[in-house]
Write an enzyme that holds these catalytic residues in place. Structure first.
Site, mmCIF file in Angstrom:
data_model
loop_
_atom_site.group_PDB
_atom_site.id
_atom_site.type_symbol
_atom_site.label_atom_id
_atom_site.label_comp_id
_atom_site.label_asym_id
_atom_site.label_seq_id
_atom_site.Cartn_x
_atom_site.Cartn_y
_atom_site.Cartn_z
ATOM 1 N N HIS A 593 0.832 -1.205 0.000
ATOM 2 C CA HIS A 593 0.000 0.000 0.000
ATOM 3 C C HIS A 593 0.858 1.242 0.000
ATOM 4 C CE1 HIS A 593 0.613 -1.303 4.197
ATOM 5 N NE2 HIS A 593 0.651 -0.013 4.494
HETATM 6 ZN ZN ZN Z 1 1.457 1.103 6.109
#
Ligand code: ZN
Ligand code: ZN
Length: 695
Positions: A593
C-alpha cells in the site's frame, strides 16, 4: 548508487565530501574454518582503504577477549575513519545486532556470509594447528555443527545495507577482490548478492513466500529437536504459557487457585484439540506449581497437553527451549507497563511495540476478562521467542492495597478467577486457530500426507469457531491457493485487514474512496495527518515493498498516478498542505500500500516515535524513488526498522525534540523550508508544484 546516498541525506544532512568518505563495518559470518580471518587478511593487505580487523580470538592481548572489547575496538576504529572487519562467528542475529547498534550514520553496514559446506569448514579446522580460536582436531566437527544449527538467516532488515553471500572458494576470491579494490571514496551498491539458489530445489519455491523469521526458524528447530529427543506430540501444538493469575500480588488463596487452574484447563482441553497449556513460574520452589502438578496427575491430564514449567515467561524459548505461540500477562486494569512481576517483565521484554499494540485494542480491562494482542514482528518477544500474541488477563484481587479489592469474598473471587481463565483460554483458542491456519506449508514440508488432512481440519475449525471474525474467513473461497502460500509469512490477524479488503473490496465498499481494477483507495484507519489515504494494490502475492519487482512497475505506476490524483483533489479543496507519496520499508500491514500523506502530521493518532519516524526517515520510501530504483536495479532499497528508533527531528528544519508533544508543538509552528532532497524529483507535492497542473 545515487539513490542510496540521497535518501540517506534527509536523515542527517551532510556535505558531499563527508558523504564520500563513509566507513564500512563488515561483519564476517561463518563457522570456524570458513575462512574469515584469511578473508580479512587478504583484503587488508591489498586495500587502499584503511581497514582494521577486530577478532575476538585475539583481542585480549593476543588471547580470547569479550564481545564488549570487540565493540569498543570497532567503535574506536570507526571514529578514526577506518573501516572495520568483525571477525567472529556472528551466526546468530543477536550477536550481530550489538555491532549494528553501535554504528553511526556515517558507516555502511555490510555482512559477508561465508556459507561454505560444513564438510569444508570442519576439515580445515581439523587440519590446522595453532588457530587463534582454538577450534581444531576432533572437537571441530562438534563445534561447527552446533554453530551451524543455531545459524539464523541474514536479512537486510537487521540493518545491513549490503549482504554478500559466498557459497564456495571462487565466490570468496571474487568478494576478496571486490573489497580489496574498494577505495576510500568508493561505495558498494546496497542489496543482497550471491544468495543461494541451487541447493534447495525443493525449498526454493517455498523460500520465495517465506519471510524467514525467527519464529519459523524456531519452529523448524523445535521440530528437529522433537524428533530426535522424542519429546512428544505436544511440541507441535500451539502453546499458551501463562502465569498463575492473582496468586502473587493479588494474594489469592493458592489452594483454591490451583483447583481452578486445573479444572479450567481440563475443561478447555476437552473441548479444544491440538493446543497445549503451560503453567509457568519463575521459582522451582513455587507452591502453586507443586499444587497444580499434584492435581493434574490425580486427574490424569495428558502431559503432552498440560505442562508446568519453571522459567522466565519472557525467555521460554531462548532460555528454556519451550516454544510458545502466546503468553498470558497478569495485567493491571489500566493495561499499563510497569508495576512488578510478570506484567513489568513482559512489557519490558516486548518493547514499546506491545504498549502501542495494546492501546489499539483496549484501554482498560475488567476483572475476569482478557484481551489478545498480536505482537508486531519488531518485538523482541516475537523475534527471539517466537511469541505471536500476548494475552492480557485480569484476575480477582484479594489484596486490600490494590484496586477492586474483594474483601475476602471468595465466592465472588472464585467466579472471577474462573472467568479469567476461561476468557484467557478462549482468546488463546482464537489465536491458535489463526496461527495454525497460517502455516500449512510447514506441515506439508514435514509430512506431506498428514499435512493435507490437517490443513483441512484447521480450516473447518476456523470456519466454525470464528464465524464473525472477518480477518480469518473473508476472501477464503477466492484465491484460496495463493492465500495459503503467502499466509506463511506470519502476519498477525489485524495485519491482514488491508489484505482482506484488497481481495474482497465489495464486502468493505462502504469505507472505500475508490475501487479500480488493480487498486483501491481508502482512508487510513489511524490517519497520521489531516489527509492520509492509502492506495492499496489488489494483486495477490504482492505483500510489501520487498516483493515489488520489475514486473510490478505497471501497478506501481498506476498506484502512483492514483495517489497524485487524490493529492490534486485534496489541493483543490485546500491548497495549503504539502503531500508525500511513499511506502514503508517494512510495513505492519500485509498487502502493498502506498501512503499518501499531508505533511502537517496533525493527528491524535500520531502517538509515538515509531509513528513519526516511519514517515520521516529513510524508512519511508518515496514512490518516485521506488519506481526509479526498480526500473534501474530490479528492486527498491529498503531501510531497516532501527531507523524507527532514531531521535525525533522536525521534518522541515531538522531540529531535534525530546518527545512527541514537544515535536508536535514545534511542527505546528515551524515554517522552515523543506530539505532540498524533498524538493527534487516531485517527492513533495504542493499546489505550487508545476507537475500537478491543479488548475
Ligand atoms: Zn502502512
Ligand atoms: Zn522545524
Amino acid at each position: 548508487m545515487d539513490g542510496g546516498a540521497s535518501s540517506d541525506s534527509h536523515i542527517s544532512p551532510k556535505g558531499k565530501e563527508e558523504e564520500s568518505n563513509r566507513t564500512v563495518l563488515a561483519i564476517l559470518v561463518g563457522p570456524p574454518g570458513s575462512g574469515k580471518s584469511t578473508f580479512c587478511e587478504a583484503v587488508i593487505s591489498a586495500s587502499r582503504r584503511p581497514w582494521v580487523r577486530v577478532c575476538q580470538d585475539t583481542i585480549g592481548n593476543g588471547k580470547t577477549g569479550t564481545k564488549a572489547q570487540c565493540l569498543k575496538a570497532a567503535v574506536d576504529a570507526l571514529n578514526e575513519g577506518k573501516s572495520v572487519f568483525i571477525d567472529r562467528c556472528n551466526l546468530e542475529r543477536e550477536q550481530r545486532a550489538d555491532f549494528l547498534k553501535f554504528c553511526g550514520s556515517h558507516t555502511d553496514m555490510h555482512a559477508i556470509v561465508l556459507d561454505l559446506p560444513a564438510k569444508v569448514c570442519i576439515s580445515r579446522c581439523v587440519n590446522r594447528t595453532g588457530h587463534e580460536g582454538n577450534v581444531q582436531g576432533g572437537r571441530a566437527a562438534v563445534i561447527v555443527n552446533k554453530m551451524l544449527q543455531n545459524k539464523e538467516a541474514l536479512n537486510l532488515n537487521e540493518g545491513f545495507s549490503r549482504i554478500t553471500f559466498c557459497q564456495n572458494d571462487s565466490d570468496v576470491k571474487e568478494v576478496i577482490k571486490m573489497y580489496s579494490e574498494l577505495g576510500p571514496a568508493d561505495k558498494l551498491s546496497p542489496g543482497e548478492f550471491g544468495k543461494k539458489s541451487k541447493k534447495e530445489s525443493g525449498q526454493q519455491s517455498i523460500m520465495k513466500f517465506f519471510k524467514k523469521s525467527a519464529r519459523e526458524e524456531n519452529s523448524q528447530k523445535e521440530k528437529e529437536g522433537a524428533s530426535s529427543s522424542g519429546n512428544g506430540a505436544g511440541n507441535e501444538f500451539p502453546t499458551l504459557a501463562f502465569p498463575s493469575i492473582s496468586t502473587a500480588d493479588f494474594q489469592f488463596d493458592l489452594d483454591k487457585a490451583s483447583d481452578i487452574i486445573v479444572e479450567s484447563a481440563q475443561d478447555f482441553l476437552k473441548r479444544v484439540d491440538n493446543v497445549r497449556l503451560a503453567l509457568v513460574d519463575l521459582s522451582d520452589k513455587s507452591r502453586i506449581i507443586s499444587l497444580v502438578r499434584e492435581k493434574v496427575m490425580k486427574k490424569g491430564i495428558d502431559s503432552n497437553r498440560f505442562i508446568t514449567f519453571v522459567g522466565d515467561i519472557t525467555m521460554l524459548y531462548s532460555k528454556g527451549g519451550l516454544r510458545c505461540t502466546a503468553i498470558a500477562n497478569a495485567a493491571n486494569w489500566r493495561l499499563k507497563p510497569g508495576g512488578g512481576g510478570v506484567n513489568a517483565a513482559i512489557f519490558k521484554e516486548a518493547g514499546e511495540a506491545l504498549d502501542i499494540a495494546t492501546k489499539e485494542r483496549a484501554e482498560t480491562l475488567n476483572p475476569g476478562s482478557s484481551v489478545a494482542v498480536p505482537l508486531p514482528s519488531t518485538s523482541p518477544l516475537y523475534q527471539r521467542e517466537g511469541v505471536t500474541h500476548v494475552i492480557h488477563v485480569l484476575g480477582p484481587n484479594m489484596n486490600p492495597q490494590r484496586p477492586n479489592y474483594l474483601q475476602n469474598d471468595y465466592t465472588k473471587g472464585c467466579k472471577i478467577l474462573r472467568d479469567a481463565y476461561s476468557s484467557l483460554f478462549e482468546s488463546f483458542a482464537s489465536v491458535a486457530c489463526l496461527e495454525r491456519n497460517k502455516k500449512p506449508k510447514l506441515v506439508e514440508l514435514k509430512d506431506k500426507t498428514s499435512g493435507e488432512s490437517k490443513k483441512k481440519e484447521n480450516q473447518e475449525e476456523v470456519k466454525s469457531r470464528n464465524q464473525n471474525q472477518t480477518t480469518t474467513t473473508s476472501g477464503k473461497s477466492k484465491n484460496k491457493e495463493n492465500r495459503e502460500e503467502v499466509k506463511s509469512r506470519n502476519w498477525g490477524s489485524w495485519a491482514l485487514a488491508l489484505y482482506n479488503t484488497a481481495m474482497d473490496p465489495e464486502k468493505y465498499k462502504d469505507g472505500l474512496l475508490e475501487i479500480a481494477d488493480d487498486f483501491i483507495v481508502l482512508n487510513d484507519l489511524y490517519p497520521k495527518a489531516r489527509k492520509h489515504v492509502l492506495v492499496l494494490s489488489r494483486l495477490n502475492g504482492l505483500d510489501c515493498l520487498e516483493d515489488a519487482k520489475r514486473e510490478h512497475l505497471p501497478i506501481l505506476k498506476s498506484m502512483h498516478s492514483a495517489g497524485v490524483k487524490w493529492v490534486k483533489k485534496f489541493l483543490s479543496e485546500d491548497p495549503s498542505p504539502h503531500f508525500r507519496l511513499g511506502y514503508h520499508s517494512v510495513p505492519s500491514m500485509r498487502q502493498l500500500h502506498l501512503h499518501v500523506i499531508s505533511q502537517d502530521f496533525d493527528s491524535p493518532s500520531l502517538k509515538n516515535k515509531k509513528h513519526w519516524n516511519s514517515f520521516n526517515t529513510a524508512f519511508f520510501r518515496d514512490s518516485v524513488d521506488v519506481i526509479d530504483e526498480i526500473e534501474e536495479h530490479g528492486s527498491a532499497k529498503l531501510s531497516g526498522e532501527k531507523l524507527l528508533e532514531m531521535e525525533l527531528r522536525c521534518h522541515r528544519c531538522k531540529s531535534a525534540h525530546p518527545n512527541i508533544p514537544k515535536l508536535k508543538s514545534h511542527i505546528a509552528k515551524c515554517r522552515a523550508s523543506y530539505p532540498p532532497h524533498l524538493l527534487q524529483n516531485s517527492r513533495l507535492l504542493s499546489a505550487s508544484n508545476n507537475d500537478l497542473n491543479i488548475n
